[in-house]
Design a protein around this motif. Structure first.
Motif, PDB file in Angstrom:
ATOM      1  N   ALA A 100      72.554  56.986 -68.061  1.00 49.17           N
ATOM      2  CA  ALA A 100      72.172  56.139 -66.923  1.00 49.17           C
ATOM      3  C   ALA A 100      72.266  56.930 -65.625  1.00 49.17           C
ATOM      4  N   ARG A 101      71.211  56.866 -64.824  1.00 50.18           N
ATOM      5  CA  ARG A 101      71.167  57.614 -63.568  1.00 50.18           C
ATOM      6  C   ARG A 101      71.612  56.795 -62.364  1.00 50.18           C
ATOM      7  N   GLN A 102      71.841  55.530 -62.596  1.00 50.69           N
ATOM      8  CA  GLN A 102      72.314  54.674 -61.501  1.00 50.69           C
ATOM      9  C   GLN A 102      73.032  53.476 -62.106  1.00 50.69           C
ATOM     10  N   LEU A 103      74.099  53.040 -61.437  1.00 51.95           N
ATOM     11  CA  LEU A 103      74.847  51.876 -61.885  1.00 51.95           C
ATOM     12  C   LEU A 103      74.834  50.808 -60.804  1.00 51.95           C
ATOM     13  N   ILE A 104      75.085  49.582 -61.214  1.00 56.11           N
ATOM     14  CA  ILE A 104      75.236  48.487 -60.264  1.00 56.11           C
ATOM     15  C   ILE A 104      76.517  47.745 -60.623  1.00 56.11           C
ATOM     16  N   GLY A 105      77.271  47.392 -59.605  1.00 57.92           N
ATOM     17  CA  GLY A 105      78.537  46.705 -59.827  1.00 57.92           C
ATOM     18  C   GLY A 105      79.676  47.689 -60.020  1.00 57.92           C
ATOM     19  N   GLU A 106      80.893  47.157 -59.974  1.00 58.65           N
ATOM     20  CA  GLU A 106      82.083  47.981 -60.126  1.00 58.65           C
ATOM     21  C   GLU A 106      82.791  47.663 -61.444  1.00 58.65           C
ATOM     22  N   PHE A 107      83.465  48.661 -61.961  1.00 62.94           N
ATOM     23  CA  PHE A 107      84.341  48.437 -63.116  1.00 62.94           C
ATOM     24  C   PHE A 107      85.579  47.705 -62.634  1.00 62.94           C
ATOM     25  N   ARG A 108      85.861  46.533 -63.237  1.00 60.72           N
ATOM     26  CA  ARG A 108      87.038  45.751 -62.875  1.00 60.72           C
ATOM     27  C   ARG A 108      87.933  45.622 -64.103  1.00 60.72           C
ATOM     28  N   TRP A 109      89.188  45.974 -63.918  1.00 60.11           N
ATOM     29  CA  TRP A 109      90.095  45.970 -65.057  1.00 60.11           C
ATOM     30  C   TRP A 109      90.332  44.558 -65.579  1.00 60.11           C
ATOM     31  N   ASN A 110      90.233  44.432 -66.906  1.00 60.30           N
ATOM     32  CA  ASN A 110      90.516  43.190 -67.612  1.00 60.30           C
ATOM     33  C   ASN A 110      90.843  43.558 -69.050  1.00 60.30           C
ATOM     34  N   ASP A 111      91.709  42.792 -69.686  1.00 61.94           N
ATOM     35  CA  ASP A 111      92.085  43.107 -71.061  1.00 61.94           C
ATOM     36  C   ASP A 111      90.899  43.062 -72.020  1.00 61.94           C
ATOM     37  N   ALA A 112      89.798  42.431 -71.610  1.00 62.88           N
ATOM     38  CA  ALA A 112      88.623  42.374 -72.477  1.00 62.88           C
ATOM     39  C   ALA A 112      88.008  43.751 -72.704  1.00 62.88           C
ATOM     40  N   HIS A 113      88.344  44.726 -71.870  1.00 63.30           N
ATOM     41  CA  HIS A 113      87.799  46.074 -72.047  1.00 63.30           C
ATOM     42  C   HIS A 113      88.390  46.779 -73.264  1.00 63.30           C
ATOM     43  N   PHE A 114      89.519  46.326 -73.729  1.00 62.66           N
ATOM     44  CA  PHE A 114      90.154  47.004 -74.855  1.00 62.66           C
ATOM     45  C   PHE A 114      89.527  46.532 -76.164  1.00 62.66           C
ATOM     46  N   GLY A 115      89.233  47.482 -77.045  1.00 59.09           N
ATOM     47  CA  GLY A 115      88.610  47.137 -78.322  1.00 59.09           C
ATOM     48  C   GLY A 115      89.581  46.538 -79.315  1.00 59.09           C
ATOM     49  N   TYR A 116      90.845  46.526 -78.985  1.00 57.77           N
ATOM     50  CA  TYR A 116      91.896  45.983 -79.839  1.00 57.77           C
ATOM     51  C   TYR A 116      92.675  44.919 -79.064  1.00 57.77           C
ATOM     52  N   ARG A 117      93.513  44.156 -79.758  1.00 57.68           N
ATOM     53  CA  ARG A 117      94.319  43.124 -79.111  1.00 57.68           C
ATOM     54  C   ARG A 117      95.624  43.761 -78.635  1.00 57.68           C
ATOM     55  N   ARG A 118      95.823  43.784 -77.350  1.00 58.75           N
ATOM     56  CA  ARG A 118      96.987  44.469 -76.783  1.00 58.75           C
ATOM     57  C   ARG A 118      98.310  43.794 -77.166  1.00 58.75           C
ATOM     58  N   ASP A 119      98.244  42.523 -77.542  1.00 58.24           N
ATOM     59  CA  ASP A 119      99.471  41.818 -77.909  1.00 58.24           C
ATOM     60  C   ASP A 119      99.760  41.904 -79.408  1.00 58.24           C
ATOM     61  N   ASP A 120      98.942  42.675 -80.144  1.00 62.23           N
ATOM     62  CA  ASP A 120      99.121  42.784 -81.590  1.00 62.23           C
ATOM     63  C   ASP A 120     100.077  43.934 -81.897  1.00 62.23           C
TER      64      ASP A 120
END
Length: 714
Positions: A100-120
């Motif tokens: 991608a040569r251009q992005l729109i929006g910002e990366f905002r941290w959220n637990d949904a970004h993790f591919g695994y369950r952090r509480d597991d």
């Protein structure tokens, strides 16, 4: 827009508009299916989803007719989630296109970004089904490049021997500059503003090296502390410029900045991070490469592919040995060099790029790919020659035509000026362009990028003001950053009202800068050092996006102006006396018309072996002489006196012709003076001078220097 996706082609990776539609192509060797998700112009609402219909040579591809530049998209990639086998596919995560040569929006941290369950309890062996799309930036389809227009300024093509690098930060350099329009401050538009360019031209540098400008995000541990990644060494996209540096979210703004620099005859170099990505270790987020094909893009531990090879200290290591990953890096470099007009690159943790199963190899595939590339082989290439992997320190081992950050130069000069014994022999080698490191492989002096300070560590002002690091603001209990800085505080830690200490600190800054700019090799100046900028003793300010890092232009006073004038004087001297930047190593000549270099003792004679062994001697003369048939500016003498008291130094003699004036030696620079402008009369051949304590004196003579005795050490 058509509702049916056609097969398209696999030849060009990324999203490419052909005037009638867009071809999408994504490499993934191990995926089972790839979905293209389209969004509205804000990137907030998904409007359509298509499955890429074809896979050719491990490239998934499809074509949508009727789709135009400006279209917003992302990918979802299906495949096995089996970390123990190296696979971490998770179609619940929206992913960035690596091309991608251009992005729109910002990366905002959220637990949904993790591919695994952090509480597991099983951590990354578990599987998370939350959708991260609301918190992800999206990719933007761009029009084909129009940057090849012949009306654009040509690249300055500054020779390596004449290069003077100025390392700076897009945001911090302009954010508080009163002459830059408010909306442009901290942006590419601000850095390319005429006032900024005029300042850099007046200073005398030739090339601006920018800390990372490719899209990056905050590390999770930085985010949890309420801080921001300021430096930018956490890349999430190798093609897209960082959106926070854009005004209109148009990637062309970067090229417009480059055009402005080129119009003024200045080069633009980029600090690039192709050694790791922002996805961190196995517990990091799934943003792009991890979810597209983890086993291909990253180097995994052979005995347990669940874990990443971490030669970078950042959690993961890009697998540049893979042909498609190597292609990604090469395509990215060509894009920034060609379409965006960049004149060269500085590679962060560069040994990673040449590490093979048996260790670092200067003939690794990456270096060979660069060497055969008709475009990239001709631009400036700079290596940071160390990483934390096995055999990670590789200073001097990169192939021609690469140059390298020379930390040995940095440390030697710091040790000498803080009066560590026994430094004279090593100092002479560093002044000589570190021929002991680079010349043995047939490389030139400019292979050594000489620096006293860089973004990583103390600023020049802090180097003479702090004995210890003061990094508490980073939230790591002052345990981060370099422990040993080879610094000196002159009796008080940090700011002081003691006039004598302040005077000594300002002189020491001038001494260090003078040493840098009379050394053979390529000098690099940290932005703000010419103004006396301080980071309050923080030597690892990577996460401080605040006044600690920003240049406080409105508050600069007389001392800043004096130091700036001093650096300008030195850079003009370096430009006028080309012998200071000779393109080849200078050795004692075999012919009278050759260039010459000599090391002198206090008697004005050549240093003998016993002089080099005087470990508590801090006096050295450095004499450079040009061919005898040159009419002016052929001989330069630099006298370093780091003794604690004034020292006598006898000027070299020369063969005077009948009726010729003996007043050969003219003072050019004296670091005793705030602006370096000497207040001493010309001196005669053979005259004894009093050189002040802890100072540098630079004198010039246009006569043929004669030596009656002595032997050369070089």
């Amino acid at each position: 827009m058509t509702t049916r996706m056609l097969s398209g082609h696999h030849h060009t990776l990324g999203a490419h508009w052909d005037g009638e539609g867009v071809n999408f192509a994504l490499f993934s060797a191990h995926a089972e299916a790839v979905e293209l998700c389209l969004y509205d112009v804000t990137g907030q609402t998904e409007t359509a989803r298509y499955t890429l219909p074809e896979k050719t040579h491990e490239v998934w591809h499809g074509y949508l007719s009727g789709l135009d530049p400006g279209a917003v998209y992302g990918y979802r990639v299906y495949g096995p989630y089996n970390p123990q086998a190296g696979h971490r596919f998770n179609h619940h995560k929206l992913l960035l296109d690596p091309y991608a040569r251009q992005l729109i929006g910002e990366f905002r941290w959220n637990d949904a970004h993790f591919g695994y369950r952090r509480d597991d309890p099983e951590e990354d062996l578990s599987f998370d089904t939350r959708d991260n799309a609301p918190f992800m930036p999206k990719c933007v389809v761009t029009a084909p490049s129009v940057f090849a227009d012949d009306t654009r300024p040509k690249k300055p093509d500054v020779s390596w021997s004449q290069t003077v690098i100025y390392e700076t930060h897009v945001r911090g350099f302009t954010l508080q500059h009163p002459d830059v329009p408010e909306l442009a401050r901290g942006k590419f538009a601000g850095l390319g503003h005429p006032k900024i360019i005029a300042y850099l031209k007046a200073l005398g540098i030739t090339s601006v090296e920018l800390l990372p400008v490719q899209a990056f995000s905050d590390e999770h541990f930085v985010y949890e502390k309420g801080l921001r990644n300021y430096w930018g060494y956490n890349t999430s996209s190798f093609f897209a410029p960082h959106t926070a540096y854009l005004n209109e979210n148009d990637a062309a703004e970067f090229r417009h900045m480059v055009d402005n620099f080129h119009q003024a005859g200045l080069e633009v170099l980029l600090d690039v991070v192709y050694n790791h990505t922002s996805e961190s270790n196995r517990l990091g987020p799934t943003m792009s490469f991890r979810g597209i094909d983890n086993a291909s893009y990253y180097r995994l531990q052979a005995e347990n592919p669940r874990y990443y090879v971490n030669d970078t200290g950042c959690g993961n290591t890009l697998n540049v040995s893979h042909p498609r990953v190597l292609q990604l890096v090469m395509d990215s470099l060509r894009y920034w060099s060609s379409d965006m007009g960049v004149d060269g690159f500085r590679f962060d943790l560069a040994p990673v790029m040449g590490r093979e199963p048996k260790g670092f190899n200067p003939r690794a595939s990456f270096f060979q790919a660069i060497a055969q590339d008709p475009q990239l082989s001709r631009i400036k290439l700079i290596a940071e020659p160390w990483d934390i992997g096995p055999g990670g320190y590789q200073l001097g081992n990169f192939p021609a035509p690469w140059s390298e950050w020379n930390d040995d130069y940095r440390d030697t000069v710091r040790r000498f000026w803080r009066r560590e014994p026994g430094q004279l022999p090593t100092l002479a080698r560093r002044l000589h362009g570190s021929g002991d490191i680079f010349e043995r492989s047939g490389r030139r002096p400019y292979a050594s990028v000489n620096f006293i300070t860089s973004h990583d560590g103390f600023t020049l002002r802090d180097l003479v003001s702090y004995q210890q690091r003061h990094n508490s603001a980073n939230g790591e209990n002052n345990n981060d950053g370099h422990r040993e800085n080879l610094s000196e505080n002159f009796g008080v830690e940090g700011p002081t009202d003691d006039a004598a200490i302040e005077t000594a600190r300002r002189r020491q800054q001038r001494n260090l800068l003078a040493t840098l700019l009379v050394s053979q090799g390529t000098p690099m100046i940290l932005a703000g050092d010419e103004l006396g900028r301080s980071q309050q003793g923080n030597n690892n300010a990577y996460c401080q996006d605040n006044e600690l890092n920003w240049i406080d232009w409105p508050s600069l006073g007389k001392h800043s102006e004096d130091l700036n004038a001093f650096v300008t004087l030195l850079l003009k001297l370096r430009a006028d006396y080309r012998i200071l930047s000779h393109p080849s190593y200078i050795h004692p000549p075999h012919r009278p018309e050759s260039y010459d270099i000599k090391w002198l003792n206090s008697d004005g004679l050549e240093m003998r072996e016993e002089h080099w062994q005087e470990h508590h001697s801090f006096l050295l003369g450095y004499l450079l002489t040009g061919p005898h048939d040159e009419q002016s500016r052929v001989t330069l003498l630099v006298i370093f006196n780091n003794s604690t008291q004034q020292q006598e130094f006898q000027l070299p003699d020369y063969q005077a012709e009948s009726g010729e004036s003996a007043l050969c030696w003219r003072w050019l620079v004296d670091t005793i003076q705030e602006r370096g402008i000497p207040e001493r009369p010309s001196a005669a051949s053979g005259e004894k001078l009093n050189i002040d304590e802890r100072s540098v004196a630079i004198l010039g003579c246009n006569k043929d220097i004669r030596f009656a005795q002595g032997t050369s050490n070089d």
